[in-house]
Design a protein around this motif. Structure first.
Motif, PDB file in Angstrom:
ATOM      1  N   ALA A   1       3.900  -6.789   3.282  1.00  9.51           N
ATOM      2  CA  ALA A   1       3.680  -7.544   1.934  1.00  9.51           C
ATOM      3  C   ALA A   1       5.175  -8.720   1.601  1.00  9.51           C
ATOM      4  O   ALA A   1       5.544  -8.074   1.535  1.00  9.51           O
ATOM      5  CB  ALA A   1       3.199  -8.295   1.006  1.00  9.51           C
ATOM      6  N   ALA A   2       5.435  -9.407   3.106  1.00 14.03           N
ATOM      7  CA  ALA A   2       6.445 -10.557   3.018  1.00 14.03           C
ATOM      8  C   ALA A   2       6.150 -12.020   2.143  1.00 14.03           C
ATOM      9  O   ALA A   2       5.417 -12.657   2.248  1.00 14.03           O
ATOM     10  CB  ALA A   2       7.139 -10.993   4.513  1.00 14.03           C
ATOM     11  N   ARG A   3       7.230 -12.578   1.893  1.00 10.78           N
ATOM     12  CA  ARG A   3       6.893 -14.311   1.079  1.00 10.78           C
ATOM     13  C   ARG A   3       8.308 -15.099   1.324  1.00 10.78           C
ATOM     14  O   ARG A   3       9.123 -14.110   1.739  1.00 10.78           O
ATOM     15  CB  ARG A   3       6.559 -14.123  -0.107  1.00 10.78           C
TER      16      ARG A   3
ATOM     17  N   TRP B   1       0.931  -1.254   0.073  1.00 13.55           N
ATOM     18  CA  TRP B   1      -0.266   0.218  -0.115  1.00 13.55           C
ATOM     19  C   TRP B   1       0.558   1.595  -0.146  1.00 13.55           C
ATOM     20  O   TRP B   1       0.400   2.001   0.532  1.00 13.55           O
ATOM     21  CB  TRP B   1      -1.106   0.368   1.427  1.00 13.55           C
ATOM     22  N   GLY B   2       2.103   0.854  -0.621  1.00 14.29           N
ATOM     23  CA  GLY B   2       2.763   2.446  -0.554  1.00 14.29           C
ATOM     24  C   GLY B   2       3.298   2.681   0.915  1.00 14.29           C
ATOM     25  O   GLY B   2       3.551   2.175   1.807  1.00 14.29           O
ATOM     26  N   MET B   3       4.265   3.321   1.012  1.00 15.87           N
ATOM     27  CA  MET B   3       5.707   3.070   1.761  1.00 15.87           C
ATOM     28  C   MET B   3       5.223   3.783   3.125  1.00 15.87           C
ATOM     29  O   MET B   3       5.249   3.969   4.564  1.00 15.87           O
ATOM     30  CB  MET B   3       7.129   3.659   1.320  1.00 15.87           C
ATOM     31  N   SER B   4       4.831   5.121   2.770  1.00 12.26           N
ATOM     32  CA  SER B   4       3.242   5.787   4.359  1.00 12.26           C
ATOM     33  C   SER B   4       2.866   4.829   5.521  1.00 12.26           C
ATOM     34  O   SER B   4       2.272   5.629   6.109  1.00 12.26           O
ATOM     35  CB  SER B   4       3.363   6.836   3.229  1.00 12.26           C
TER      36      SER B   4
ATOM     37  N   GLY C   1      11.075  -0.689  -5.324  1.00  6.21           N
ATOM     38  CA  GLY C   1       9.792  -1.763  -4.472  1.00  6.21           C
ATOM     39  C   GLY C   1       9.419  -2.737  -3.842  1.00  6.21           C
ATOM     40  O   GLY C   1       8.382  -3.925  -3.785  1.00  6.21           O
ATOM     41  N   ARG C   2      10.786  -3.514  -3.443  1.00  4.19           N
ATOM     42  CA  ARG C   2      10.790  -4.704  -2.596  1.00  4.19           C
ATOM     43  C   ARG C   2      12.332  -4.736  -2.603  1.00  4.19           C
ATOM     44  O   ARG C   2      13.099  -4.209  -2.790  1.00  4.19           O
ATOM     45  CB  ARG C   2      10.423  -5.626  -4.056  1.00  4.19           C
ATOM     46  N   ALA C   3      12.379  -5.728  -1.152  1.00  6.23           N
ATOM     47  CA  ALA C   3      13.602  -5.502  -0.596  1.00  6.23           C
ATOM     48  C   ALA C   3      13.560  -7.413  -0.723  1.00  6.23           C
ATOM     49  O   ALA C   3      13.207  -7.911  -0.120  1.00  6.23           O
ATOM     50  CB  ALA C   3      14.097  -4.964   0.038  1.00  6.23           C
ATOM     51  N   TRP C   4      14.985  -7.906  -0.299  1.00  2.00           N
ATOM     52  CA  TRP C   4      15.200  -9.030  -0.200  1.00  2.00           C
ATOM     53  C   TRP C   4      16.188  -8.712   1.418  1.00  2.00           C
ATOM     54  O   TRP C   4      16.712  -8.418   1.043  1.00  2.00           O
ATOM     55  CB  TRP C   4      16.216 -10.163  -1.536  1.00  2.00           C
ATOM     56  N   VAL C   5      15.687 -10.037   2.326  1.00  2.00           N
ATOM     57  CA  VAL C   5      16.690  -9.807   3.195  1.00  2.00           C
ATOM     58  C   VAL C   5      16.732 -11.489   4.109  1.00  2.00           C
ATOM     59  O   VAL C   5      16.009 -12.313   3.592  1.00  2.00           O
ATOM     60  CB  VAL C   5      15.919  -9.225   4.883  1.00  2.00           C
ATOM     61  N   ALA C   6      17.986 -11.702   4.218  1.00  7.12           N
ATOM     62  CA  ALA C   6      18.598 -12.923   5.046  1.00  7.12           C
ATOM     63  C   ALA C   6      18.415 -12.828   6.151  1.00  7.12           C
ATOM     64  O   ALA C   6      19.047 -12.174   6.800  1.00  7.12           O
ATOM     65  CB  ALA C   6      19.536 -13.319   4.290  1.00  7.12           C
TER      66      ALA C   6
ATOM     67  N   ALA D   1      17.433  -2.100   4.853  1.00  2.00           N
ATOM     68  CA  ALA D   1      16.334  -3.182   4.325  1.00  2.00           C
ATOM     69  C   ALA D   1      14.903  -2.377   3.684  1.00  2.00           C
ATOM     70  O   ALA D   1      13.976  -2.741   2.961  1.00  2.00           O
ATOM     71  CB  ALA D   1      16.361  -4.392   4.679  1.00  2.00           C
ATOM     72  N   ILE D   2      14.293  -2.152   4.785  1.00  2.00           N
ATOM     73  CA  ILE D   2      12.983  -1.193   5.223  1.00  2.00           C
ATOM     74  C   ILE D   2      13.049   0.063   4.149  1.00  2.00           C
ATOM     75  O   ILE D   2      11.968   0.097   3.059  1.00  2.00           O
ATOM     76  CB  ILE D   2      12.164  -1.065   6.367  1.00  2.00           C
ATOM     77  N   GLU D   3      13.687   0.832   3.296  1.00  2.00           N
ATOM     78  CA  GLU D   3      14.211   1.424   2.907  1.00  2.00           C
ATOM     79  C   GLU D   3      14.325   1.309   1.788  1.00  2.00           C
ATOM     80  O   GLU D   3      13.866   1.964   0.473  1.00  2.00           O
ATOM     81  CB  GLU D   3      15.276   2.850   3.583  1.00  2.00           C
ATOM     82  N   GLU D   4      15.027   0.349   1.130  1.00  2.77           N
ATOM     83  CA  GLU D   4      15.099  -0.026   0.021  1.00  2.77           C
ATOM     84  C   GLU D   4      14.077  -0.422  -0.827  1.00  2.77           C
ATOM     85  O   GLU D   4      14.185  -0.481  -2.287  1.00  2.77           O
ATOM     86  CB  GLU D   4      15.905  -1.794   0.078  1.00  2.77           C
ATOM     87  N   MET D   5      12.541  -1.045   0.042  1.00  2.00           N
ATOM     88  CA  MET D   5      11.327  -1.506  -0.810  1.00  2.00           C
ATOM     89  C   MET D   5      10.771  -0.219  -1.325  1.00  2.00           C
ATOM     90  O   MET D   5      10.358   0.017  -2.406  1.00  2.00           O
ATOM     91  CB  MET D   5      10.670  -1.778   0.470  1.00  2.00           C
TER      92      MET D   5
END
Length: 146
Positions: free
Chosen positions: A74-76, A14-17, A49-54, A41-45
């Protein structure tokens, strides 16, 4: 804390806001990710529009997903490629080992070892085999273009 490493792809549906950044950073930090890296990582989204985290210490992937959903993300769970079944892939394509290895640039000497279980292909090769399995013509075309 204990757990196993796990990878996730995150996106702000729904956007960063609408992302609750402190809550999201805490959800990642509780799983062993340093806070500064979690913040980045959160800022990278935001872009692209997406970020990968380990995350190094995940006991329950569903709990991670719940925590991130609660933070507006939304995470997968990104599952690593399983055991590559090179024999099944080249069999479905109707190729011999040699044809398969030549077409896709694989090591012909390693292929029988993978198929017999004497050795296992690395993560990059398993990913590559998965790609070949899903898009064989596209991969062959890209390789043929040089």
């Amino acid at each position: 804390m204990s757990g196993t490493p796990a990878c996730f792809v995150l996106r702000p549906p729904w956007g960063m806001s609408r992302v609750r950044v402190p809550q999201a950073v805490l959800a990642l930090a509780r799983r062993g990710m340093p806070r500064l890296r979690a913040q980045r990582a959160i800022e990278e989204m935001a872009e692209p529009g997406r970020a990968w985290v380990a995350l190094p210490e995940v006991d329950d992937a569903r709990a991670v997903l719940r925590d991130l959903t609660g933070a507006g993300i939304a995470a997968r769970l990104v599952t690593p490629p399983g055991e590559a079944d090179a024999r099944a892939v080249h069999g479905r394509l109707g190729l011999t080992q040699e044809q398969f290895a030549l077409r896709y640039g694989l090591d012909l000497a390693a292929l029988p070892n993978w198929e017999q279980g004497r050795t296992k292909p690395g993560a990059a090769v398993r990913s590559y085999l998965r790609l070949i399995e899903r898009e064989p013509e596209w991969v062959a075309a890209v390789l043929a273009e040089g």
